[in-house]
Design an enzyme around this catalytic site. Structure first.
Site, short mmCIF file in Angstrom:
data_model
loop_
_atom_site.label_atom_id
_atom_site.label_comp_id
_atom_site.label_asym_id
_atom_site.label_seq_id
_atom_site.Cartn_x
_atom_site.Cartn_y
_atom_site.Cartn_z
N ASP A 281 43.00 35.97 32.19
CA ASP A 281 42.42 35.16 31.56
C ASP A 281 41.22 36.08 30.82
OD1 ASP A 281 41.27 32.45 30.57
OD2 ASP A 281 39.64 33.01 31.54
N GLU A 283 37.39 36.00 28.49
CA GLU A 283 36.39 35.56 27.67
C GLU A 283 36.08 36.37 26.55
OE1 GLU A 283 35.32 32.86 28.93
OE2 GLU A 283 36.34 32.86 30.68
N HIS A 421 32.29 29.86 39.28
CA HIS A 421 33.64 30.72 38.74
C HIS A 421 34.22 30.07 37.74
CE1 HIS A 421 33.63 32.49 43.03
NE2 HIS A 421 32.71 32.81 42.42
#
Length: 470
Positions: A281, A283, A421
Protein backbone atom coordinates in the site's frame (compact mmCIF):
# COMPACT_ATOMS: atom_id res chain seq x y z
CA UNK A 1 -20.83 -21.62 -20.84
CA UNK A 2 -24.25 -20.98 -19.24
CA UNK A 3 -23.24 -22.74 -16.01
CA UNK A 4 -20.26 -20.39 -15.57
CA UNK A 5 -22.60 -17.41 -15.15
CA UNK A 6 -23.63 -16.28 -11.69
CA UNK A 7 -26.89 -17.66 -10.27
CA UNK A 8 -28.59 -14.26 -10.23
CA UNK A 9 -27.68 -13.56 -13.85
CA UNK A 10 -28.94 -16.99 -14.90
CA UNK A 11 -32.23 -16.30 -13.10
CA UNK A 12 -32.47 -12.95 -14.89
CA UNK A 13 -31.94 -14.67 -18.26
CA UNK A 14 -34.65 -17.19 -17.37
CA UNK A 15 -37.20 -14.45 -16.69
CA UNK A 16 -36.10 -12.53 -19.79
CA UNK A 17 -36.74 -15.69 -21.83
CA UNK A 18 -40.20 -15.93 -20.25
CA UNK A 19 -40.97 -12.33 -21.27
CA UNK A 20 -39.75 -12.85 -24.82
CA UNK A 21 -41.52 -16.21 -25.06
CA UNK A 22 -44.81 -14.72 -23.83
CA UNK A 23 -44.72 -11.94 -26.41
CA UNK A 24 -43.76 -14.45 -29.09
CA UNK A 25 -46.66 -16.75 -28.24
CA UNK A 26 -49.10 -13.81 -28.19
CA UNK A 27 -47.83 -12.59 -31.55
CA UNK A 28 -48.07 -16.07 -33.02
CA UNK A 29 -51.64 -16.48 -31.74
CA UNK A 30 -52.76 -13.13 -33.21
CA UNK A 31 -51.15 -13.89 -36.54
CA UNK A 32 -52.80 -17.31 -36.58
CA UNK A 33 -56.20 -15.73 -35.85
CA UNK A 34 -55.67 -13.02 -38.46
CA UNK A 35 -54.78 -15.62 -41.11
CA UNK A 36 -57.81 -17.79 -40.23
CA UNK A 37 -60.32 -14.95 -40.50
CA UNK A 38 -63.09 -15.52 -43.13
CA UNK A 39 -62.82 -11.93 -44.36
CA UNK A 40 -59.63 -9.93 -45.00
CA UNK A 41 -58.90 -7.91 -41.85
CA UNK A 42 -56.54 -4.95 -41.43
CA UNK A 43 -53.39 -5.78 -39.48
CA UNK A 44 -53.30 -2.50 -37.48
CA UNK A 45 -55.94 -3.43 -34.88
CA UNK A 46 -53.88 -6.52 -34.02
CA UNK A 47 -50.57 -4.64 -33.62
CA UNK A 48 -51.79 -2.19 -30.96
CA UNK A 49 -53.00 -4.84 -28.48
CA UNK A 50 -49.83 -6.85 -29.15
CA UNK A 51 -47.64 -3.86 -28.19
CA UNK A 52 -49.81 -3.22 -25.12
CA UNK A 53 -49.54 -6.87 -24.12
CA UNK A 54 -45.76 -6.79 -24.61
CA UNK A 55 -45.39 -3.82 -22.23
CA UNK A 56 -47.73 -5.25 -19.60
CA UNK A 57 -46.27 -8.76 -19.84
CA UNK A 58 -42.68 -7.48 -19.61
CA UNK A 59 -43.56 -5.24 -16.67
CA UNK A 60 -45.28 -8.09 -14.82
CA UNK A 61 -42.37 -10.49 -15.37
CA UNK A 62 -39.88 -7.77 -14.42
CA UNK A 63 -41.71 -7.22 -11.14
CA UNK A 64 -41.80 -10.97 -10.44
CA UNK A 65 -38.10 -11.21 -11.28
CA UNK A 66 -37.22 -8.40 -8.87
CA UNK A 67 -39.14 -10.15 -6.08
CA UNK A 68 -37.54 -13.50 -6.92
CA UNK A 69 -34.07 -11.97 -7.13
CA UNK A 70 -34.39 -10.13 -3.83
CA UNK A 71 -36.02 -12.96 -1.87
CA UNK A 72 -34.61 -16.12 -3.46
CA UNK A 73 -31.58 -15.71 -5.75
CA UNK A 74 -29.75 -13.06 -3.69
CA UNK A 75 -30.22 -14.91 -0.35
CA UNK A 76 -28.97 -18.14 -1.98
CA UNK A 77 -25.78 -16.38 -3.15
CA UNK A 78 -25.28 -14.81 0.29
CA UNK A 79 -25.88 -18.16 1.96
CA UNK A 80 -23.33 -19.90 -0.26
CA UNK A 81 -20.74 -17.13 0.29
CA UNK A 82 -21.06 -17.37 4.07
CA UNK A 83 -20.84 -21.16 4.01
CA UNK A 84 -17.69 -20.91 1.86
CA UNK A 85 -16.23 -18.45 4.37
CA UNK A 86 -16.68 -20.95 7.16
CA UNK A 87 -15.49 -23.92 5.10
CA UNK A 88 -12.40 -22.43 3.46
CA UNK A 89 -11.29 -19.37 5.44
CA UNK A 90 -12.14 -20.25 9.01
CA UNK A 91 -14.53 -17.29 9.33
CA UNK A 92 -17.58 -18.05 11.47
CA UNK A 93 -20.61 -18.36 9.19
CA UNK A 94 -23.15 -15.96 10.72
CA UNK A 95 -26.25 -16.87 8.71
CA UNK A 96 -29.19 -14.45 8.65
CA UNK A 97 -32.27 -16.68 8.53
CA UNK A 98 -34.54 -13.60 8.29
CA UNK A 99 -33.08 -12.64 4.91
CA UNK A 100 -33.51 -16.24 3.73
CA UNK A 101 -37.02 -16.71 5.13
CA UNK A 102 -38.47 -17.56 1.70
CA UNK A 103 -36.01 -20.41 1.17
CA UNK A 104 -38.02 -22.74 3.36
CA UNK A 105 -35.92 -25.07 5.51
CA UNK A 106 -32.71 -24.42 3.55
CA UNK A 107 -31.41 -21.61 5.80
CA UNK A 108 -32.09 -23.37 9.14
CA UNK A 109 -30.53 -26.57 7.76
CA UNK A 110 -27.46 -24.63 6.57
CA UNK A 111 -27.23 -22.89 9.95
CA UNK A 112 -27.31 -26.23 11.78
CA UNK A 113 -24.58 -27.55 9.47
CA UNK A 114 -22.52 -24.39 10.02
CA UNK A 115 -22.79 -24.76 13.81
CA UNK A 116 -21.65 -28.37 13.60
CA UNK A 117 -18.75 -27.34 11.38
CA UNK A 118 -17.86 -24.49 13.76
CA UNK A 119 -17.65 -26.98 16.63
CA UNK A 120 -15.36 -29.24 14.60
CA UNK A 121 -13.23 -26.28 13.55
CA UNK A 122 -12.94 -25.12 17.16
CA UNK A 123 -11.76 -28.55 18.27
CA UNK A 124 -9.29 -28.69 15.40
CA UNK A 125 -8.09 -25.15 16.16
CA UNK A 126 -7.39 -26.19 19.75
CA UNK A 127 -5.27 -29.11 18.54
CA UNK A 128 -3.48 -26.90 16.02
CA UNK A 129 -2.81 -24.27 18.70
CA UNK A 130 -1.23 -26.90 20.95
CA UNK A 131 0.94 -28.20 18.11
CA UNK A 132 1.86 -24.65 17.10
CA UNK A 133 2.97 -23.90 20.65
CA UNK A 134 5.13 -27.02 20.66
CA UNK A 135 6.74 -26.03 17.35
CA UNK A 136 7.25 -22.50 18.67
CA UNK A 137 9.14 -23.82 21.68
CA UNK A 138 11.32 -26.03 19.46
CA UNK A 139 11.99 -23.11 17.12
CA UNK A 140 13.01 -20.94 20.05
CA UNK A 141 15.41 -23.65 21.23
CA UNK A 142 16.94 -23.89 17.75
CA UNK A 143 17.22 -20.11 17.64
CA UNK A 144 19.01 -20.12 20.98
CA UNK A 145 21.48 -22.75 19.72
CA UNK A 146 22.19 -20.77 16.54
CA UNK A 147 22.66 -17.59 18.57
CA UNK A 148 25.59 -19.21 20.36
CA UNK A 149 27.30 -20.10 17.07
CA UNK A 150 29.41 -17.31 15.48
CA UNK A 151 28.07 -18.05 12.00
CA UNK A 152 25.18 -16.75 9.94
CA UNK A 153 23.08 -19.48 8.34
CA UNK A 154 21.22 -19.75 5.03
CA UNK A 155 19.51 -22.91 3.74
CA UNK A 156 18.96 -23.29 0.00
CA UNK A 157 16.76 -25.61 -2.05
CA UNK A 158 18.14 -27.64 -4.93
CA UNK A 159 17.11 -24.74 -7.17
CA UNK A 160 19.43 -22.53 -5.05
CA UNK A 161 16.52 -20.53 -3.64
CA UNK A 162 16.41 -19.43 0.01
CA UNK A 163 14.38 -21.73 2.27
CA UNK A 164 15.68 -20.61 5.70
CA UNK A 165 17.82 -17.83 7.13
CA UNK A 166 18.55 -16.43 10.55
CA UNK A 167 18.39 -12.81 11.54
CA UNK A 168 22.18 -12.52 11.61
CA UNK A 169 22.39 -13.52 7.96
CA UNK A 170 19.74 -10.90 7.19
CA UNK A 171 21.76 -8.27 9.05
CA UNK A 172 25.03 -9.16 7.32
CA UNK A 173 23.51 -9.12 3.84
CA UNK A 174 21.30 -6.08 4.42
CA UNK A 175 23.86 -3.93 2.64
CA UNK A 176 23.29 -6.00 -0.50
CA UNK A 177 19.50 -6.42 -0.32
CA UNK A 178 16.86 -7.59 2.12
CA UNK A 179 16.86 -11.36 2.50
CA UNK A 180 13.62 -13.02 1.49
CA UNK A 181 12.33 -16.57 1.20
CA UNK A 182 12.31 -18.15 -2.27
CA UNK A 183 14.76 -15.54 -3.57
CA UNK A 184 17.61 -16.89 -5.74
CA UNK A 185 20.88 -16.76 -3.79
CA UNK A 186 22.39 -15.13 -6.90
CA UNK A 187 20.47 -11.98 -5.92
CA UNK A 188 23.01 -11.56 -3.09
CA UNK A 189 26.28 -13.11 -4.25
CA UNK A 190 28.15 -12.89 -7.53
CA UNK A 191 26.65 -15.56 -9.84
CA UNK A 192 30.00 -16.56 -11.39
CA UNK A 193 31.60 -17.07 -7.96
CA UNK A 194 28.58 -19.12 -6.85
CA UNK A 195 28.72 -21.36 -9.93
CA UNK A 196 32.43 -21.96 -9.34
CA UNK A 197 31.83 -22.89 -5.70
CA UNK A 198 28.91 -25.22 -6.43
CA UNK A 199 30.93 -27.01 -9.16
CA UNK A 200 33.42 -28.03 -6.50
CA UNK A 201 30.74 -29.98 -4.60
CA UNK A 202 31.20 -33.26 -6.43
CA UNK A 203 31.82 -36.84 -5.40
CA UNK A 204 33.05 -37.07 -1.80
CA UNK A 205 33.45 -33.31 -1.49
CA UNK A 206 30.39 -32.07 0.39
CA UNK A 207 31.77 -28.85 1.87
CA UNK A 208 34.00 -26.13 0.43
CA UNK A 209 35.21 -22.71 1.58
CA UNK A 210 34.29 -19.88 -0.77
CA UNK A 211 35.09 -16.18 -0.98
CA UNK A 212 31.91 -14.77 -2.49
CA UNK A 213 31.77 -11.18 -3.77
CA UNK A 214 28.42 -9.47 -3.22
CA UNK A 215 26.04 -9.14 -6.16
CA UNK A 216 26.40 -5.36 -5.87
CA UNK A 217 29.29 -3.35 -4.48
CA UNK A 218 32.82 -4.52 -3.69
CA UNK A 219 32.33 -6.48 -0.46
CA UNK A 220 33.61 -10.08 -0.26
CA UNK A 221 32.07 -12.58 2.19
CA UNK A 222 34.04 -15.50 3.60
CA UNK A 223 31.68 -18.47 3.55
CA UNK A 224 31.47 -22.24 3.70
CA UNK A 225 29.03 -24.06 1.40
CA UNK A 226 27.80 -27.53 2.33
CA UNK A 227 25.79 -29.94 0.15
CA UNK A 228 22.88 -31.72 1.85
CA UNK A 229 22.57 -35.15 0.20
CA UNK A 230 20.94 -33.79 -2.97
CA UNK A 231 18.35 -32.00 -0.85
CA UNK A 232 19.89 -28.55 -1.10
CA UNK A 233 22.75 -26.53 0.34
CA UNK A 234 23.79 -24.68 3.49
CA UNK A 235 25.77 -21.44 3.36
CA UNK A 236 27.57 -20.35 6.52
CA UNK A 237 28.97 -16.82 6.75
CA UNK A 238 31.66 -15.94 9.27
CA UNK A 239 29.75 -13.59 11.54
CA UNK A 240 32.78 -12.48 13.57
CA UNK A 241 34.09 -10.59 10.54
CA UNK A 242 31.00 -8.38 10.39
CA UNK A 243 29.87 -5.57 12.72
CA UNK A 244 26.56 -7.04 13.87
CA UNK A 245 25.24 -7.83 17.33
CA UNK A 246 26.20 -11.49 17.74
CA UNK A 247 24.61 -11.78 21.19
CA UNK A 248 21.10 -10.75 20.15
CA UNK A 249 18.46 -13.40 19.55
CA UNK A 250 18.31 -14.38 15.90
CA UNK A 251 14.81 -15.63 15.04
CA UNK A 252 14.60 -17.97 12.09
CA UNK A 253 12.61 -17.23 8.95
CA UNK A 254 11.84 -20.43 7.06
CA UNK A 255 9.40 -22.43 4.94
CA UNK A 256 10.52 -26.00 4.33
CA UNK A 257 7.75 -26.50 1.77
CA UNK A 258 10.02 -24.57 -0.60
CA UNK A 259 12.64 -27.34 -0.56
CA UNK A 260 10.91 -29.30 -3.32
CA UNK A 261 9.19 -26.53 -5.21
CA UNK A 262 8.39 -27.49 -8.82
CA UNK A 263 9.98 -25.69 -11.71
CA UNK A 264 8.27 -22.47 -12.73
CA UNK A 265 5.43 -22.95 -15.24
CA UNK A 266 3.89 -20.47 -17.62
CA UNK A 267 2.37 -17.87 -15.34
CA UNK A 268 -1.21 -18.50 -16.53
CA UNK A 269 -0.89 -22.22 -15.80
CA UNK A 270 0.79 -21.75 -12.42
CA UNK A 271 -1.34 -22.75 -9.41
CA UNK A 272 -2.13 -19.85 -7.09
CA UNK A 273 -0.54 -21.79 -4.22
CA UNK A 274 2.85 -21.64 -6.00
CA UNK A 275 3.07 -17.86 -6.16
CA UNK A 276 4.87 -15.45 -3.91
CA UNK A 277 2.66 -12.40 -3.35
CA UNK A 278 3.91 -8.99 -2.30
CA UNK A 279 0.98 -7.11 -0.78
CA UNK A 280 1.57 -3.38 -0.58
CA UNK A 281 0.00 0.00 0.00
CA UNK A 282 1.12 3.57 -0.52
CA UNK A 283 0.36 6.88 1.14
CA UNK A 284 0.53 9.94 -1.06
CA UNK A 285 0.33 13.71 -1.28
CA UNK A 286 -3.08 13.42 -2.95
CA UNK A 287 -5.37 11.35 -5.16
CA UNK A 288 -3.99 12.13 -8.63
CA UNK A 289 -1.64 9.68 -10.34
CA UNK A 290 -0.39 12.42 -12.67
CA UNK A 291 0.12 15.22 -10.14
CA UNK A 292 0.75 13.58 -6.74
CA UNK A 293 3.65 11.63 -5.23
CA UNK A 294 4.25 8.73 -2.85
CA UNK A 295 5.27 9.58 0.74
CA UNK A 296 5.24 6.06 2.22
CA UNK A 297 5.39 2.46 0.98
CA UNK A 298 4.49 -0.52 3.15
CA UNK A 299 4.58 -4.15 2.00
CA UNK A 300 4.60 -7.74 3.27
CA UNK A 301 5.21 -11.06 1.55
CA UNK A 302 2.74 -13.97 1.39
CA UNK A 303 4.01 -17.49 0.69
CA UNK A 304 2.15 -20.82 0.86
CA UNK A 305 -0.96 -19.20 2.25
CA UNK A 306 0.64 -17.28 5.11
CA UNK A 307 2.17 -13.88 5.77
CA UNK A 308 5.92 -14.35 6.20
CA UNK A 309 7.00 -13.02 9.60
CA UNK A 310 9.86 -10.54 9.39
CA UNK A 311 9.76 -9.98 5.63
CA UNK A 312 8.44 -6.46 5.39
CA UNK A 313 9.21 -3.31 3.44
CA UNK A 314 8.41 -0.09 5.26
CA UNK A 315 9.84 3.20 4.03
CA UNK A 316 8.99 6.86 4.05
CA UNK A 317 9.59 8.58 0.71
CA UNK A 318 10.63 12.20 0.28
CA UNK A 319 8.30 13.62 -2.38
CA UNK A 320 10.47 16.69 -2.93
CA UNK A 321 7.66 19.05 -1.96
CA UNK A 322 5.51 19.87 1.06
CA UNK A 323 2.80 17.37 2.00
CA UNK A 324 -0.63 19.06 1.94
CA UNK A 325 -2.19 19.31 5.43
CA UNK A 326 -5.38 17.64 4.15
CA UNK A 327 -3.35 14.55 3.20
CA UNK A 328 -1.43 14.53 6.49
CA UNK A 329 -4.76 14.60 8.33
CA UNK A 330 -5.62 11.24 6.70
CA UNK A 331 -2.33 9.31 6.85
CA UNK A 332 -0.49 11.34 9.54
CA UNK A 333 2.73 11.51 7.49
CA UNK A 334 4.34 14.92 7.97
CA UNK A 335 7.18 16.80 6.28
CA UNK A 336 9.34 15.95 9.32
CA UNK A 337 8.82 12.21 8.71
CA UNK A 338 10.07 12.39 5.13
CA UNK A 339 12.79 15.01 5.56
CA UNK A 340 15.65 12.47 5.67
CA UNK A 341 13.86 9.74 3.70
CA UNK A 342 15.07 8.48 0.29
CA UNK A 343 13.48 9.92 -2.83
CA UNK A 344 11.17 7.83 -5.00
CA UNK A 345 14.10 6.70 -7.16
CA UNK A 346 16.00 5.03 -4.30
CA UNK A 347 12.93 3.84 -2.40
CA UNK A 348 11.34 2.53 -5.60
CA UNK A 349 14.44 0.53 -6.56
CA UNK A 350 14.61 -1.02 -3.08
CA UNK A 351 10.93 -1.96 -3.23
CA UNK A 352 11.35 -3.32 -6.76
CA UNK A 353 14.04 -5.69 -5.47
CA UNK A 354 11.84 -6.70 -2.53
CA UNK A 355 9.04 -7.55 -4.98
CA UNK A 356 11.22 -9.37 -7.51
CA UNK A 357 9.58 -12.47 -9.06
CA UNK A 358 6.38 -11.85 -7.10
CA UNK A 359 2.75 -11.04 -7.89
CA UNK A 360 1.91 -7.54 -6.69
CA UNK A 361 -1.33 -7.27 -4.69
CA UNK A 362 -3.10 -4.11 -3.59
CA UNK A 363 -6.59 -2.88 -2.77
CA UNK A 364 -7.64 -0.62 -5.63
CA UNK A 365 -4.38 -1.48 -7.36
CA UNK A 366 -4.64 0.86 -10.41
CA UNK A 367 -3.90 3.85 -8.17
CA UNK A 368 -0.86 2.37 -6.39
CA UNK A 369 0.58 0.70 -9.49
CA UNK A 370 -0.07 3.85 -11.50
CA UNK A 371 2.04 5.90 -9.09
CA UNK A 372 4.91 3.39 -9.30
CA UNK A 373 4.79 3.27 -13.09
CA UNK A 374 4.69 7.06 -13.27
CA UNK A 375 8.09 7.12 -11.53
CA UNK A 376 9.83 4.39 -13.55
CA UNK A 377 12.26 6.89 -15.09
CA UNK A 378 13.52 8.07 -11.68
CA UNK A 379 13.77 4.48 -10.43
CA UNK A 380 15.44 3.06 -13.52
CA UNK A 381 13.21 -0.04 -13.37
CA UNK A 382 10.01 -1.27 -15.03
CA UNK A 383 6.96 -2.43 -13.10
CA UNK A 384 5.90 -5.37 -15.26
CA UNK A 385 4.83 -7.64 -12.40
CA UNK A 386 1.56 -9.59 -12.59
CA UNK A 387 -1.06 -7.81 -10.50
CA UNK A 388 -3.99 -8.94 -8.36
CA UNK A 389 -6.52 -6.54 -6.90
CA UNK A 390 -8.37 -7.54 -3.74
CA UNK A 391 -11.34 -5.45 -4.90
CA UNK A 392 -11.75 -7.79 -7.87
CA UNK A 393 -11.03 -10.87 -5.75
CA UNK A 394 -13.78 -9.76 -3.38
CA UNK A 395 -16.17 -9.29 -6.30
CA UNK A 396 -15.30 -12.76 -7.64
CA UNK A 397 -16.13 -14.31 -4.25
CA UNK A 398 -19.01 -12.19 -2.94
CA UNK A 399 -20.52 -10.69 -6.12
CA UNK A 400 -20.57 -7.14 -7.43
CA UNK A 401 -23.62 -6.06 -5.42
CA UNK A 402 -21.67 -6.18 -2.15
CA UNK A 403 -19.50 -3.31 -0.91
CA UNK A 404 -15.80 -3.89 -1.64
CA UNK A 405 -14.01 -1.18 0.35
CA UNK A 406 -11.11 -2.39 2.49
CA UNK A 407 -13.09 -1.77 5.67
CA UNK A 408 -16.12 -3.69 4.36
CA UNK A 409 -13.97 -6.58 3.14
CA UNK A 410 -12.10 -6.86 6.44
CA UNK A 411 -15.37 -6.76 8.36
CA UNK A 412 -16.74 -9.56 6.15
CA UNK A 413 -13.61 -11.67 6.72
CA UNK A 414 -13.40 -10.97 10.48
CA UNK A 415 -10.14 -9.02 10.13
CA UNK A 416 -9.49 -6.24 12.62
CA UNK A 417 -7.50 -3.16 11.59
CA UNK A 418 -6.35 -1.24 14.68
CA UNK A 419 -7.58 2.35 14.41
CA UNK A 420 -4.03 3.68 14.78
CA UNK A 421 -2.88 1.59 11.79
CA UNK A 422 -5.72 2.43 9.39
CA UNK A 423 -4.58 4.69 6.53
CA UNK A 424 -0.94 3.89 7.19
CA UNK A 425 0.93 2.11 4.42
CA UNK A 426 2.04 -0.80 6.59
CA UNK A 427 -1.26 -1.12 8.47
CA UNK A 428 -3.31 -1.26 5.27
CA UNK A 429 -0.79 -3.60 3.61
CA UNK A 430 -1.03 -6.06 6.53
CA UNK A 431 -4.84 -5.91 6.49
CA UNK A 432 -4.90 -6.48 2.71
CA UNK A 433 -2.47 -9.41 3.09
CA UNK A 434 -4.69 -11.02 5.72
CA UNK A 435 -7.66 -10.55 3.39
CA UNK A 436 -5.70 -12.14 0.53
CA UNK A 437 -4.84 -15.16 2.69
CA UNK A 438 -8.56 -15.70 3.35
CA UNK A 439 -9.74 -14.89 -0.19
CA UNK A 440 -7.40 -17.28 -2.02
CA UNK A 441 -8.97 -20.49 -0.60
CA UNK A 442 -12.40 -19.09 -1.47
CA UNK A 443 -11.58 -18.43 -5.13
CA UNK A 444 -9.83 -21.80 -5.37
CA UNK A 445 -12.93 -23.50 -3.94
CA UNK A 446 -14.92 -21.92 -6.77
CA UNK A 447 -12.65 -23.65 -9.29
CA UNK A 448 -10.21 -20.81 -10.04
CA UNK A 449 -7.00 -22.64 -9.17
CA UNK A 450 -4.48 -21.10 -11.60
CA UNK A 451 -3.53 -17.49 -12.23
CA UNK A 452 -5.04 -17.68 -15.71
CA UNK A 453 -8.38 -18.97 -14.40
CA UNK A 454 -8.47 -16.30 -11.71
CA UNK A 455 -7.59 -13.58 -14.20
CA UNK A 456 -10.43 -14.72 -16.47
CA UNK A 457 -12.86 -14.57 -13.54
CA UNK A 458 -11.77 -11.15 -12.27
CA UNK A 459 -12.04 -9.69 -15.77
CA UNK A 460 -15.78 -10.35 -15.61
CA UNK A 461 -15.84 -7.55 -13.01
CA UNK A 462 -13.68 -5.21 -15.09
CA UNK A 463 -16.23 -2.42 -14.83
CA UNK A 464 -15.14 -2.02 -11.21
CA UNK A 465 -11.45 -1.46 -11.92
CA UNK A 466 -8.95 -1.30 -14.77
CA UNK A 467 -7.16 -4.56 -15.63
CA UNK A 468 -3.40 -4.21 -15.12
CA UNK A 469 -2.25 -7.50 -16.66
CA UNK A 470 -2.03 -6.49 -20.30
Amino acid sequence: MFSSLSLRFRVFLFFALLAIGGVGLAAGSMIFGWMRADLPLPLGPFVTPLILFAFLNTGLILAIWLLFDENVAKPIEQLSSKLRLGAHSGVKADLDTKEARYLGDLAPAAQALARTADTSVTEMATQIAAETQRLKVETERLTAVLTEAPVATILLSKAQEIVLYDRQAADILSGVAQLRLRAPIADYFDPDALRSAFRQLQGDIVEVPASLPSAIGQHVFETRIKALSNEGYMIFIDAEAHPVDQTASRPLVFDFALMNRDATKDIRDTPLSDFCFVVFDTETTGLSIEKDSIVQIGAVRVLNGRVVDGEVFDSYVNPGRPIPPASTQIHHVTDAHVADAPDIGAAGRAFHHFARDAVLVAHNAPFDIGLLRASETQMGVEWTHPVLDTVLLSAAVFGTTEEHSLDALCDRLSITIPAAHRHTAMGDAIATAEALVKLLPLVQAKGHKTFGQLLQETRKHGRLLKDLNG
